[in-house]
Design a protein around this motif. Structure first.
Motif, PDB file in Angstrom:
ATOM      1  N   LYS A 162       2.935   5.582   8.267  1.00 11.10           N
ATOM      2  CA  LYS A 162       4.131   4.828   7.892  1.00 11.10           C
ATOM      3  C   LYS A 162       3.883   3.342   8.083  1.00 11.10           C
ATOM      4  O   LYS A 162       3.383   2.922   9.129  1.00 11.10           O
ATOM      5  N   ALA A 163       4.264   2.560   7.068  1.00  8.66           N
ATOM      6  CA  ALA A 163       4.163   1.098   7.142  1.00  8.66           C
ATOM      7  C   ALA A 163       5.394   0.504   6.474  1.00  8.66           C
ATOM      8  O   ALA A 163       5.832   0.977   5.426  1.00  8.66           O
ATOM      9  N   ILE A 164       5.938  -0.533   7.101  1.00  5.77           N
ATOM     10  CA  ILE A 164       7.105  -1.213   6.534  1.00  5.77           C
ATOM     11  C   ILE A 164       6.863  -2.718   6.559  1.00  5.77           C
ATOM     12  O   ILE A 164       6.277  -3.247   7.498  1.00  5.77           O
ATOM     13  N   THR A 165       7.298  -3.365   5.489  1.00  7.24           N
ATOM     14  CA  THR A 165       7.244  -4.823   5.409  1.00  7.24           C
ATOM     15  C   THR A 165       8.657  -5.303   5.120  1.00  7.24           C
ATOM     16  O   THR A 165       9.302  -4.810   4.192  1.00  7.24           O
ATOM     17  N   VAL A 166       9.132  -6.261   5.904  1.00 11.87           N
ATOM     18  CA  VAL A 166      10.450  -6.845   5.683  1.00 11.87           C
ATOM     19  C   VAL A 166      10.257  -8.271   5.162  1.00 11.87           C
ATOM     20  O   VAL A 166       9.643  -9.092   5.821  1.00 11.87           O
ATOM     21  N   GLY A 187      15.500 -10.747   1.219  1.00 17.88           N
ATOM     22  CA  GLY A 187      16.408  -9.637   1.481  1.00 17.88           C
ATOM     23  C   GLY A 187      15.846  -8.318   0.976  1.00 17.88           C
ATOM     24  O   GLY A 187      16.581  -7.445   0.534  1.00 17.88           O
ATOM     25  N   GLN A 188      14.525  -8.175   1.033  1.00 15.82           N
ATOM     26  CA  GLN A 188      13.852  -6.981   0.520  1.00 15.82           C
ATOM     27  C   GLN A 188      12.972  -6.368   1.594  1.00 15.82           C
ATOM     28  O   GLN A 188      12.636  -7.020   2.593  1.00 15.82           O
ATOM     29  N   TYR A 189      12.576  -5.129   1.364  1.00 11.09           N
ATOM     30  CA  TYR A 189      11.600  -4.478   2.220  1.00 11.09           C
ATOM     31  C   TYR A 189      10.761  -3.540   1.368  1.00 11.09           C
ATOM     32  O   TYR A 189      11.143  -3.175   0.256  1.00 11.09           O
ATOM     33  N   ALA A 190       9.630  -3.161   1.896  1.00 11.68           N
ATOM     34  CA  ALA A 190       8.773  -2.160   1.261  1.00 11.68           C
ATOM     35  C   ALA A 190       8.436  -1.128   2.327  1.00 11.68           C
ATOM     36  O   ALA A 190       8.034  -1.488   3.440  1.00 11.68           O
ATOM     37  N   LEU A 191       8.627   0.132   2.017  1.00 12.92           N
ATOM     38  CA  LEU A 191       8.377   1.221   2.967  1.00 12.92           C
ATOM     39  C   LEU A 191       7.429   2.231   2.331  1.00 12.92           C
ATOM     40  O   LEU A 191       7.701   2.752   1.251  1.00 12.92           O
ATOM     41  N   LEU A 192       6.321   2.476   2.988  1.00 15.18           N
ATOM     42  CA  LEU A 192       5.330   3.434   2.504  1.00 15.18           C
ATOM     43  C   LEU A 192       5.157   4.531   3.537  1.00 15.18           C
ATOM     44  O   LEU A 192       4.940   4.250   4.722  1.00 15.18           O
ATOM     45  N   GLN A 193       5.282   5.776   3.093  1.00 14.51           N
ATOM     46  CA  GLN A 193       5.065   6.918   3.972  1.00 14.51           C
ATOM     47  C   GLN A 193       4.109   7.884   3.278  1.00 14.51           C
ATOM     48  O   GLN A 193       4.345   8.277   2.142  1.00 14.51           O
ATOM     49  N   ILE A 194       3.032   8.221   3.972  1.00 12.80           N
ATOM     50  CA  ILE A 194       2.065   9.197   3.469  1.00 12.80           C
ATOM     51  C   ILE A 194       2.114  10.367   4.441  1.00 12.80           C
ATOM     52  O   ILE A 194       1.732  10.236   5.603  1.00 12.80           O
ATOM     53  N   ASN A 195       2.625  11.482   3.974  1.00  8.70           N
ATOM     54  CA  ASN A 195       2.845  12.640   4.844  1.00  8.70           C
ATOM     55  C   ASN A 195       1.550  13.351   5.193  1.00  8.70           C
ATOM     56  O   ASN A 195       0.562  13.268   4.471  1.00  8.70           O
ATOM     57  N   LYS A 196       1.604  14.071   6.280  1.00  2.39           N
ATOM     58  CA  LYS A 196       0.489  14.938   6.614  1.00  2.39           C
ATOM     59  C   LYS A 196       0.640  16.203   5.777  1.00  2.39           C
ATOM     60  O   LYS A 196       1.706  16.464   5.211  1.00  2.39           O
ATOM     61  N   PRO A 220       1.047  14.044   0.167  1.00  6.51           N
ATOM     62  CA  PRO A 220       2.135  13.485  -0.637  1.00  6.51           C
ATOM     63  C   PRO A 220       2.604  12.156  -0.057  1.00  6.51           C
ATOM     64  O   PRO A 220       2.584  11.964   1.158  1.00  6.51           O
ATOM     65  N   PHE A 221       3.017  11.226  -0.935  1.00  4.05           N
ATOM     66  CA  PHE A 221       3.519   9.942  -0.458  1.00  4.05           C
ATOM     67  C   PHE A 221       4.854   9.605  -1.086  1.00  4.05           C
ATOM     68  O   PHE A 221       5.231  10.111  -2.145  1.00  4.05           O
ATOM     69  N   PHE A 222       5.553   8.712  -0.413  1.00  6.17           N
ATOM     70  CA  PHE A 222       6.815   8.129  -0.841  1.00  6.17           C
ATOM     71  C   PHE A 222       6.679   6.626  -0.621  1.00  6.17           C
ATOM     72  O   PHE A 222       6.324   6.202   0.477  1.00  6.17           O
ATOM     73  N   TYR A 223       6.938   5.838  -1.659  1.00  5.77           N
ATOM     74  CA  TYR A 223       6.799   4.391  -1.531  1.00  5.77           C
ATOM     75  C   TYR A 223       8.019   3.722  -2.149  1.00  5.77           C
ATOM     76  O   TYR A 223       8.209   3.763  -3.359  1.00  5.77           O
ATOM     77  N   HIS A 224       8.852   3.129  -1.312  1.00  2.77           N
ATOM     78  CA  HIS A 224       9.988   2.343  -1.776  1.00  2.77           C
ATOM     79  C   HIS A 224       9.499   0.904  -1.836  1.00  2.77           C
ATOM     80  O   HIS A 224       9.250   0.289  -0.798  1.00  2.77           O
ATOM     81  N   THR A 225       9.302   0.402  -3.036  1.00  2.00           N
ATOM     82  CA  THR A 225       8.721  -0.925  -3.202  1.00  2.00           C
ATOM     83  C   THR A 225       9.744  -2.015  -2.909  1.00  2.00           C
ATOM     84  O   THR A 225      10.946  -1.752  -2.835  1.00  2.00           O
ATOM     85  N   GLY A 226       9.262  -3.234  -2.803  1.00  6.96           N
ATOM     86  CA  GLY A 226      10.122  -4.377  -2.542  1.00  6.96           C
ATOM     87  C   GLY A 226      11.095  -4.674  -3.661  1.00  6.96           C
ATOM     88  O   GLY A 226      12.053  -5.424  -3.478  1.00  6.96           O
ATOM     89  N   ILE A 227      10.891  -4.105  -4.847  1.00  9.01           N
ATOM     90  CA  ILE A 227      11.810  -4.323  -5.969  1.00  9.01           C
ATOM     91  C   ILE A 227      12.585  -3.044  -6.292  1.00  9.01           C
ATOM     92  O   ILE A 227      13.039  -2.849  -7.400  1.00  9.01           O
TER      93      ILE A 227
END
Length: 145
Positions: A100-104, A109-118, A126-133
């Motif tokens: 898991k990595a997050i950038t604020v 007023g944005q963030y980016a959240l990346l999660q790569i599951n085990k 599998p991954f989930f990536y909520h981009t800054g946009i």
């Protein structure tokens, strides 16, 4: 045992360690985008309007820093770092744990959240990536050789 034999054995051990590092994890993940989504007005996921531009594109994640690098898509829209902001690792994904990595981006007023599951089976993860946009990307990642 002669000093020559000790040097030869120590050299062989050193070469073995260089060739076969103790860490079994690659330094990067190679990820492939399988879905490009957005949150709809009703609170469900919907296909994002830019989906065709991102489907089956790839990007690399530095495991040590959490940075999304070397993408085959539009880099500015996938990037989770800039000159002033870097991802914060919440979990490094070692021992088959979740990465898991997050950038604020405070000023935007944005963030980016990346999660790569085990995964139980190993790669791909599998991954989930909520981009800054506000694009929501899903897909799979593998250890990059």
């Amino acid at each position: 045992m002669s000093i020559r034999n000790v040097i030869i054995k120590a050299s062989a051990l050193f070469i073995f360690i260089l060739i076969n590092p103790l860490s079994v994890y690659a330094g990067e993940f190679q990820c492939s985008i399988k879905n490009v989504l957005k949150l709809s007005d009703t609170g469900s996921f919907a296909t994002h309007g830019w989906s065709a531009n991102y489907l089956n594109r790839e990007f690399t994640v530095e495991r040590e820093t959490g940075k999304v690098i070397m993408t085959t898509a539009l880099k500015v829209r996938l990037s989770n770092f800039d000159r002033d902001h870097s991802p914060q690792l919440l979990s490094s994904g070692d021992n088959d744990d979740v990465f898991k990595a997050i950038t604020v981006f405070e000023k935007k007023g944005q963030y980016a959240l990346l999660q790569i599951n085990k995964t139980i089976e190993g790669n791909p993860r599998p991954f989930f990536y909520h981009t800054g946009i506000d694009m929501i990307l899903t897909g799979v990642c593998a250890d990059k050789p």
